[in-house]
Design a protein around this motif. Structure first.
Motif, PDB file in Angstrom:
ATOM      1  N   VAL A  96      -3.257  10.537   4.854  1.00 28.61           N
ATOM      2  CA  VAL A  96      -3.328  10.859   6.272  1.00 28.61           C
ATOM      3  C   VAL A  96      -2.894  12.314   6.365  1.00 28.61           C
ATOM      4  N   ASP A  97      -3.882  13.188   6.212  1.00 23.17           N
ATOM      5  CA  ASP A  97      -3.591  14.599   5.962  1.00 23.17           C
ATOM      6  C   ASP A  97      -4.546  15.544   6.680  1.00 23.17           C
ATOM      7  N   GLY A  98      -5.268  15.062   7.679  1.00 25.81           N
ATOM      8  CA  GLY A  98      -6.200  15.936   8.402  1.00 25.81           C
ATOM      9  C   GLY A  98      -7.294  16.514   7.521  1.00 25.81           C
ATOM     10  N   GLY A  99      -7.477  15.917   6.345  1.00 21.92           N
ATOM     11  CA  GLY A  99      -8.554  16.350   5.440  1.00 21.92           C
ATOM     12  C   GLY A  99      -8.127  17.371   4.405  1.00 21.92           C
ATOM     13  N   SER A 100      -6.824  17.699   4.327  1.00 20.31           N
ATOM     14  CA  SER A 100      -6.432  18.783   3.400  1.00 20.31           C
ATOM     15  C   SER A 100      -6.744  18.447   1.946  1.00 20.31           C
ATOM     16  N   SER A 101      -6.711  17.170   1.595  1.00 25.73           N
ATOM     17  CA  SER A 101      -6.996  16.830   0.196  1.00 25.73           C
ATOM     18  C   SER A 101      -8.495  16.873  -0.118  1.00 25.73           C
ATOM     19  N   PRO A 118       5.171  13.313  12.162  1.00 26.57           N
ATOM     20  CA  PRO A 118       5.617  11.948  11.857  1.00 26.57           C
ATOM     21  C   PRO A 118       4.777  10.896  12.595  1.00 26.57           C
ATOM     22  N   LYS A 119       4.315  11.250  13.800  1.00 24.72           N
ATOM     23  CA  LYS A 119       3.497  10.319  14.572  1.00 24.72           C
ATOM     24  C   LYS A 119       2.201   9.957  13.848  1.00 24.72           C
ATOM     25  N   ASP A 120       1.555  10.995  13.260  1.00 24.59           N
ATOM     26  CA  ASP A 120       0.309  10.756  12.521  1.00 24.59           C
ATOM     27  C   ASP A 120       0.537   9.725  11.410  1.00 24.59           C
ATOM     28  N   ILE A 121       1.639   9.915  10.717  1.00 22.17           N
ATOM     29  CA  ILE A 121       1.924   9.058   9.566  1.00 22.17           C
ATOM     30  C   ILE A 121       2.280   7.649  10.061  1.00 22.17           C
ATOM     31  N   ALA A 122       3.083   7.618  11.130  1.00 17.63           N
ATOM     32  CA  ALA A 122       3.505   6.334  11.692  1.00 17.63           C
ATOM     33  C   ALA A 122       2.300   5.530  12.179  1.00 17.63           C
ATOM     34  N   ASN A 123       1.314   6.230  12.729  1.00 23.24           N
ATOM     35  CA  ASN A 123       0.115   5.521  13.210  1.00 23.24           C
ATOM     36  C   ASN A 123      -0.563   4.766  12.078  1.00 23.24           C
ATOM     37  N   MET A 145      -8.477  19.908   9.903  1.00 23.69           N
ATOM     38  CA  MET A 145      -8.119  19.683  11.302  1.00 23.69           C
ATOM     39  C   MET A 145      -7.198  20.767  11.857  1.00 23.69           C
ATOM     40  N   ARG A 146      -6.903  21.757  11.006  1.00 23.83           N
ATOM     41  CA  ARG A 146      -6.233  22.999  11.422  1.00 23.83           C
ATOM     42  C   ARG A 146      -4.855  22.822  12.032  1.00 23.83           C
ATOM     43  N   ARG A 147      -4.136  21.842  11.583  1.00 23.70           N
ATOM     44  CA  ARG A 147      -2.728  21.737  11.962  1.00 23.70           C
ATOM     45  C   ARG A 147      -2.009  20.924  10.892  1.00 23.70           C
ATOM     46  N   MET A 148      -0.683  21.021  10.893  1.00 22.11           N
ATOM     47  CA  MET A 148       0.096  20.188   9.986  1.00 22.11           C
ATOM     48  C   MET A 148       0.187  18.784  10.555  1.00 22.11           C
ATOM     49  N   GLY A 149       0.527  17.851   9.703  1.00 23.34           N
ATOM     50  CA  GLY A 149       0.747  16.492  10.171  1.00 23.34           C
ATOM     51  C   GLY A 149       2.052  16.392  10.950  1.00 23.34           C
ATOM     52  N   ASN A 193       0.833  -1.198   0.000  1.00 27.01           N
ATOM     53  CA  ASN A 193       0.000   0.000   0.000  1.00 27.01           C
ATOM     54  C   ASN A 193       0.868   1.248   0.000  1.00 27.01           C
ATOM     55  N   SER A 194       0.274   2.366  -0.421  1.00 28.86           N
ATOM     56  CA  SER A 194       1.001   3.624  -0.271  1.00 28.86           C
ATOM     57  C   SER A 194       0.262   4.540   0.693  1.00 28.86           C
ATOM     58  N   VAL A 195       1.059   5.265   1.441  1.00 31.32           N
ATOM     59  CA  VAL A 195       0.569   6.154   2.494  1.00 31.32           C
ATOM     60  C   VAL A 195       0.912   7.581   2.086  1.00 31.32           C
ATOM     61  N   SER A 196      -0.101   8.434   2.072  1.00 26.12           N
ATOM     62  CA  SER A 196       0.103   9.795   1.581  1.00 26.12           C
ATOM     63  C   SER A 196      -0.087  10.841   2.674  1.00 26.12           C
ATOM     64  N   PRO A 197       1.018  11.337   3.246  1.00 24.71           N
ATOM     65  CA  PRO A 197       0.914  12.422   4.218  1.00 24.71           C
ATOM     66  C   PRO A 197       0.552  13.717   3.503  1.00 24.71           C
ATOM     67  N   GLY A 198      -0.094  14.612   4.198  1.00 29.29           N
ATOM     68  CA  GLY A 198      -0.181  15.988   3.709  1.00 29.29           C
ATOM     69  C   GLY A 198       1.109  16.693   4.090  1.00 29.29           C
ATOM     70  N   CYS A 199       1.044  18.002   4.195  1.00 33.48           N
ATOM     71  CA  CYS A 199       2.216  18.758   4.599  1.00 33.48           C
ATOM     72  C   CYS A 199       2.516  18.464   6.073  1.00 33.48           C
ATOM     73  N   CYS A 200       3.734  18.046   6.367  1.00 32.10           N
ATOM     74  CA  CYS A 200       4.086  17.717   7.756  1.00 32.10           C
ATOM     75  C   CYS A 200       5.030  18.760   8.344  1.00 32.10           C
ATOM     76  N   ASP A 201       5.201  18.693   9.646  1.00 30.76           N
ATOM     77  CA  ASP A 201       5.901  19.756  10.381  1.00 30.76           C
ATOM     78  C   ASP A 201       7.394  19.819  10.076  1.00 30.76           C
ATOM     79  N   GLN A 202       8.081  20.716  10.784  1.00 31.95           N
ATOM     80  CA  GLN A 202       9.474  21.035  10.458  1.00 31.95           C
ATOM     81  C   GLN A 202      10.441  19.909  10.821  1.00 31.95           C
ATOM     82  N   THR A 203       9.969  18.856  11.502  1.00 29.56           N
ATOM     83  CA  THR A 203      10.861  17.725  11.748  1.00 29.56           C
ATOM     84  C   THR A 203      10.979  16.850  10.506  1.00 29.56           C
ATOM     85  N   THR A 204      10.211  17.160   9.469  1.00 30.39           N
ATOM     86  CA  THR A 204      10.275  16.386   8.228  1.00 30.39           C
ATOM     87  C   THR A 204      10.981  17.232   7.175  1.00 30.39           C
TER      88      THR A 204
END
Lengths: 272, 272
Positions: free
Chosen positions: A253-258, A228-233, A222-226, A187-198
């Motif tokens: 896994v993007d908090g609905g941004s797409s 790494p934890k969100d994606i890892a989950n 969801m009014r925040r960036m993703g 499978n492929s997992v698609s994060p939205g924009c993630c925070d500055q640790t990425t």
């Protein structure tokens, strides 16, 4: 929920999302995990330490996976050290400057385009099937993708990664068919924009602020960036026994941004 | 490009996009039945313009959300034209009859959206096929982003209804393919002289600016003539093997990525 696997190789886990995935799998009981890196051995060793803190055994492997021979050797070396490879995650991204040129798609240098393809779809093509050979009791293969980048054309400098990620998604579907008979899901997992640790952390501060502000303003429902934890989950969920019939899917896994419609100014889309 | 069709019906053909389609078909020598709901004066004006182009036709009142009226509409077409080569399902119920946010919309409004789109098309295509010779053309006017995204909250009823309409187009495409009748959907982006006009002036200005600033790569809103052109292309003889497709006519608006601020998507707007 239960992850019925004991070994995992996370390609590109010295930092960011890859590190988050490795740590989450360790927390969920995957006993032996290989941390792959290309240049940042120091960061890879930090990830390894985090895995050990979480109760897993860690090994560190190095390779520039844009070199197909090295990618395959790295997978085999990791599998040898781990005593197998039940889970393979492809979370590699080169340093941003090596793939990103802030210009129109028609001006992006071929060398940057090529590196995007070599590190994404070509590296995955080689390493995923090498890893599958070590999956003797079923397994899980995951690729990190970028759904919007692959389906839209707005973000002009992303042309190389966008096209490479689309090719990667397609490859996942083909491998899913090929490996379905062995109980291996792909499978492929698609994060939205993630925070500055990425990878975002490699952009200038004003770009980071702009993207953060954009997400928080409501362009991400969801009014925040993703993180790494969100994606890892999500990756961990896809590694469970219960996810054994889910294959060939691209999951955001993007908090609905797409879900947002680029045709409209934001205030017209979601009434306050 | 060759259009051999002689008779067309355009629902909601009195104004806006429907008028643009009627006039383009008239330019190609097609006689047009102009359906309207309430605005007889606009329908008459469209008919006058059809005649100015050297074609002919008639106006016909019907509420397409009512199956009995759809049947009556097609009986009138049969009586006037003796047959029908092109059916364009363009009518959209007035915004006030369906526009309400997802968590608040009444079932009446929900039903109105569904009845005016999906049910109207279901009944309409069956009626059309009874009087349509082999090689005819059926075209549904949709708004695909409304069905794909969830951003524009008050569009929930129409978004779901348009998605259902697009699905019907695919099923009918299969059903009617043996007769050489093609069934396609055309998806305009924001168009001047459309639902846009029903919005308050400041909102219209926001939307226009949004697109001229780059959210539409071609930097302008669409026009009814743009949509008429696409419909005419699908009516040509050369389009006879294209069926079940959804074609966006939006100047590239649907290519933009909602997760990234515009200035980052389009480098020439803000150099790095």
């Amino acid at each position: 929920m239960n992850i019925p696997f004991t070994t995992a190789l996370i390609a590109g886990s010295s930092r960011g999302i890859g590190r988050g995935i490795a740590v989450k799998l360790a927390t969920e009981g995957v006993r032996r995990i290989a941390v792959h890196y290309c240049t940042r051995r120091d960061e890879a060793e930090k990830t390894a330490a985090l895995l050990e803190d979480a109760g897993a055994e860690a090994v560190v492997v190095q390779a520039d996976v844009s070199n197909a021979c090295r990618a395959e050797e790295m997978v085999n070396e990791a599998a040898r050290q781990l005593g197998g490879c039940d889970i393979f995650v492809h979370s590699v991204i080169p340093p941003l400057n090596d793939i990103y040129e802030h210009t129109l798609a028609t001006e992006v240098p071929l060398v940057k385009w090529q590196l995007a393809f070599d590190t994404q779809v070509r590296a995955f093509f080689v390493s995923a099937r090498a890893a599958a050979k070590h999956m003797t009791r079923g397994g899980r293969i995951l690729a990190l993708t970028s759904n919007l980048g692959a389906q839209t054309g707005g973000w002009q400098p992303w042309v190389g990664m966008g096209a490479a990620k689309a090719a990667l998604d397609s490859t996942c579907r083909y491998f899913a068919v090929a490996l379905g008979r062995h109980g291996i899901t792909v499978n492929s997992v698609s994060p939205g924009c993630c925070d500055q640790t990425t990878v975002l952390g490699q952009t200038p501060p004003e770009v980071q602020d702009a993207l953060k502000g954009w997400a928080e303003s409501g362009w991400t429902p969801m009014r925040r960036m993703g993180t790494p934890k969100d994606i890892a989950n999500l990756c961990a969920l896809l590694c469970t026994e219960e996810a054994g019939f889910v294959t060939g899917q691209t999951i955001s896994v993007d908090g609905g941004s797409s879900l947002m419609n680029p045709d409209f100014p934001l205030p017209l889309q979601v009434p306050a | 490009m060759t259009i051999t069709a002689r008779y067309a019906l355009v629902t909601g053909g009195s104004r806006g996009i429907g008028r643009g389609i009627s006039l383009k078909l008239a330019e190609q020598g097609v006689h047009v039945a102009i359906n309207y709901l309430k605005d007889e004066a606009s329908a008459k004006s469209t008919l006058d313009q059809v005649r100015d182009k050297g074609a002919d036709g008639f106006i016909v009142q019907a509420d397409v959300s009512q199956p009995a009226q759809v049947e009556r509409l097609f009986h009138r077409v049969r009586d006037e034209f003796g047959g029908l080569d092109v059916f364009v399902a363009n009518a959209r119920t007035d915004i006030g009859t369906f526009y309400e946010p997802a968590m608040a919309i009444s079932l009446d409004k929900w039903d109105m959206a569904m009845d005016s789109q999906a049910k109207a098309f279901l009944v309409g295509v069956r009626e059309a096929s009874a009087i349509m010779p082999d090689g005819g053309r059926i075209i549904a006017i949709t708004y695909a982003p409304g069905g794909r995204y969830g951003g524009w909250q008050s569009w929930v009823g129409m978004g779901a209804a348009k998605s259902a309409l697009e699905v019907l187009a695919r099923y009918f495409a299969v059903a009617l393919a043996p007769r050489g009748i093609t069934v396609n959907s055309v998806s305009p982006g924001w168009v001047e002289d459309s639902v846009l006009n029903a919005l308050p002036a400041p909102v219209v200005q926001m939307i226009r600016d949004h697109h001229k600033n780059g959210w539409t790569p071609m930097r302008r809103l669409g026009t009814p003539a743009d949509i008429g052109n696409a419909v005419a292309l699908l009516c040509s003889k050369e389009a006879g093997f294209i069926t079940g497709q959804l074609i966006a006519v939006d100047g590239g608006a649907g290519l933009m990525d909602p997760a990234v601020p515009l200035a980052i998507q389009q480098p020439e707007l803000q150099p790095a």
